[in-house]
Motif scaffolding. Sequence first.
Motif, PDB file in Angstrom:
ATOM      1  N   SER A 188      25.018  23.070 -74.340  1.00  0.00           N
ATOM      2  CA  SER A 188      24.992  23.969 -73.188  1.00  0.00           C
ATOM      3  C   SER A 188      24.059  23.436 -72.113  1.00  0.00           C
ATOM      4  O   SER A 188      23.097  22.725 -72.394  1.00  0.00           O
ATOM      5  CB  SER A 188      24.558  25.373 -73.607  1.00  0.00           C
ATOM      6  N   VAL A 208      18.287  23.037 -68.062  1.00  0.00           N
ATOM      7  CA  VAL A 208      17.934  23.141 -69.479  1.00  0.00           C
ATOM      8  C   VAL A 208      19.182  22.831 -70.291  1.00  0.00           C
ATOM      9  O   VAL A 208      20.266  23.321 -69.981  1.00  0.00           O
ATOM     10  CB  VAL A 208      17.422  24.562 -69.816  1.00  0.00           C
ATOM     11  N   THR A 209      19.035  22.031 -71.312  1.00  0.00           N
ATOM     12  CA  THR A 209      20.156  21.706 -72.187  1.00  0.00           C
ATOM     13  C   THR A 209      19.766  22.024 -73.632  1.00  0.00           C
ATOM     14  O   THR A 209      18.601  21.897 -74.016  1.00  0.00           O
ATOM     15  CB  THR A 209      20.580  20.238 -72.033  1.00  0.00           C
ATOM     16  N   GLU A 210      20.755  22.469 -74.383  1.00  0.00           N
ATOM     17  CA  GLU A 210      20.512  22.836 -75.778  1.00  0.00           C
ATOM     18  C   GLU A 210      21.742  22.476 -76.599  1.00  0.00           C
ATOM     19  O   GLU A 210      22.867  22.650 -76.147  1.00  0.00           O
ATOM     20  CB  GLU A 210      20.247  24.335 -75.874  1.00  0.00           C
ATOM     21  N   THR A 211      21.509  21.981 -77.793  1.00  0.00           N
ATOM     22  CA  THR A 211      22.587  21.674 -78.723  1.00  0.00           C
ATOM     23  C   THR A 211      22.405  22.525 -79.970  1.00  0.00           C
ATOM     24  O   THR A 211      21.282  22.632 -80.481  1.00  0.00           O
ATOM     25  CB  THR A 211      22.566  20.184 -79.118  1.00  0.00           C
ATOM     26  N   ARG A 212      23.484  23.105 -80.419  1.00  0.00           N
ATOM     27  CA  ARG A 212      23.472  23.873 -81.668  1.00  0.00           C
ATOM     28  C   ARG A 212      24.626  23.409 -82.535  1.00  0.00           C
ATOM     29  O   ARG A 212      25.703  23.113 -82.028  1.00  0.00           O
ATOM     30  CB  ARG A 212      23.618  25.365 -81.396  1.00  0.00           C
ATOM     31  N   ARG A 264      20.093  12.076 -74.649  1.00  0.00           N
ATOM     32  CA  ARG A 264      19.896  13.319 -73.897  1.00  0.00           C
ATOM     33  C   ARG A 264      18.917  13.101 -72.752  1.00  0.00           C
ATOM     34  O   ARG A 264      19.133  13.541 -71.638  1.00  0.00           O
ATOM     35  CB  ARG A 264      19.379  14.400 -74.845  1.00  0.00           C
TER      36      ARG A 264
END
Length: 101
Positions: free
Chosen positions: A41, A55-59, A86
Amino acid sequence: MVLGLIGQWWRLGHAESSGAIADGDGFRAFNRPGYAKGTLSFLLDEAGEGRIRLVTETRVVATSEDARRAFMRYWLVIRLGSGLIRRLMLAGIRARATRHP
Protein backbone atom coordinates in the motif's frame (compact mmCIF):
# COMPACT_ATOMS: atom_id res chain seq x y z
CA MET A 1 -3.47 2.81 -3.42
CA VAL A 2 -3.24 -0.87 -2.54
CA LEU A 3 -1.82 -3.56 -4.82
CA GLY A 4 -2.41 -7.24 -4.11
CA LEU A 5 -0.61 -10.40 -5.19
CA ILE A 6 -1.23 -14.08 -4.51
CA GLY A 7 1.65 -16.48 -4.92
CA GLN A 8 4.06 -19.13 -3.79
CA TRP A 9 7.17 -16.96 -4.05
CA TRP A 10 9.30 -19.47 -2.15
CA ARG A 11 8.84 -22.06 -4.94
CA LEU A 12 11.27 -20.17 -7.26
CA GLY A 13 9.80 -20.79 -10.70
CA HIS A 14 7.77 -23.86 -9.72
CA ALA A 15 4.74 -22.13 -8.25
CA GLU A 16 1.23 -23.30 -9.07
CA SER A 17 -1.13 -20.74 -10.51
CA SER A 18 -3.66 -19.29 -8.12
CA GLY A 19 -6.05 -18.78 -11.04
CA ALA A 20 -7.66 -15.54 -12.09
CA ILE A 21 -8.73 -13.17 -9.33
CA ALA A 22 -11.13 -10.57 -10.74
CA ASP A 23 -11.34 -8.02 -7.94
CA GLY A 24 -10.73 -7.13 -4.30
CA ASP A 25 -13.55 -9.35 -3.10
CA GLY A 26 -11.99 -12.31 -4.90
CA PHE A 27 -8.61 -11.47 -3.39
CA ARG A 28 -10.03 -11.30 0.15
CA ALA A 29 -12.00 -14.53 -0.34
CA PHE A 30 -9.07 -16.54 -1.76
CA ASN A 31 -8.14 -19.21 0.79
CA ARG A 32 -6.69 -22.17 -1.14
CA PRO A 33 -4.05 -23.76 1.15
CA GLY A 34 -0.40 -23.40 0.15
CA TYR A 35 -0.37 -19.76 -0.90
CA ALA A 36 0.41 -16.35 0.52
CA LYS A 37 -1.51 -13.16 -0.15
CA GLY A 38 0.49 -9.96 -0.10
CA THR A 39 -0.51 -6.33 -0.27
CA LEU A 40 1.63 -3.28 -0.95
CA SER A 41 0.00 0.00 0.00
CA PHE A 42 0.90 3.61 -0.61
CA LEU A 43 -0.55 6.40 1.52
CA LEU A 44 -0.06 10.14 1.11
CA ASP A 45 0.06 11.84 4.52
CA GLU A 46 0.11 15.56 5.35
CA ALA A 47 3.55 16.47 6.73
CA GLY A 48 2.98 20.18 7.39
CA GLU A 49 4.24 23.30 5.63
CA GLY A 50 2.95 22.14 2.24
CA ARG A 51 4.81 18.85 2.46
CA ILE A 52 3.43 15.40 1.81
CA ARG A 53 4.91 12.17 3.18
CA LEU A 54 4.58 8.96 1.16
CA VAL A 55 4.13 5.95 3.43
CA THR A 56 4.38 2.40 2.13
CA GLU A 57 3.49 -0.82 3.90
CA THR A 58 3.60 -4.48 2.94
CA ARG A 59 1.48 -7.14 4.59
CA VAL A 60 1.47 -10.87 3.93
CA VAL A 61 -0.86 -13.56 5.17
CA ALA A 62 -0.55 -17.27 4.39
CA THR A 63 -3.50 -19.48 3.58
CA SER A 64 -2.14 -22.47 5.52
CA GLU A 65 0.40 -23.24 8.19
CA ASP A 66 2.71 -24.95 5.67
CA ALA A 67 2.63 -21.85 3.46
CA ARG A 68 3.33 -19.63 6.48
CA ARG A 69 6.45 -21.64 7.39
CA ALA A 70 7.64 -21.67 3.76
CA PHE A 71 7.09 -17.93 3.43
CA MET A 72 8.99 -17.24 6.68
CA ARG A 73 12.02 -19.18 5.39
CA TYR A 74 11.78 -17.27 2.09
CA TRP A 75 11.48 -13.94 3.93
CA LEU A 76 14.63 -14.63 5.96
CA VAL A 77 16.55 -14.93 2.68
CA ILE A 78 15.09 -11.96 0.77
CA ARG A 79 14.35 -9.52 3.60
CA LEU A 80 17.40 -7.26 3.22
CA GLY A 81 17.09 -7.13 -0.57
CA SER A 82 13.40 -6.35 -0.30
CA GLY A 83 14.11 -3.47 2.08
CA LEU A 84 16.78 -2.10 -0.28
CA ILE A 85 14.39 -2.25 -3.23
CA ARG A 86 11.76 -0.40 -1.19
CA ARG A 87 14.24 2.35 -0.26
CA LEU A 88 15.38 2.73 -3.86
CA MET A 89 11.79 2.88 -5.05
CA LEU A 90 10.88 5.58 -2.52
CA ALA A 91 14.04 7.55 -3.36
CA GLY A 92 13.11 7.45 -7.05
CA ILE A 93 9.59 8.64 -6.31
CA ARG A 94 10.98 11.47 -4.18
CA ALA A 95 13.44 12.51 -6.87
CA ARG A 96 10.67 12.68 -9.51
CA ALA A 97 8.29 14.50 -7.15
CA THR A 98 10.84 17.17 -6.22
CA ARG A 99 12.31 17.71 -9.69
CA HIS A 100 11.82 21.25 -10.97
CA PRO A 101 10.18 21.54 -14.41
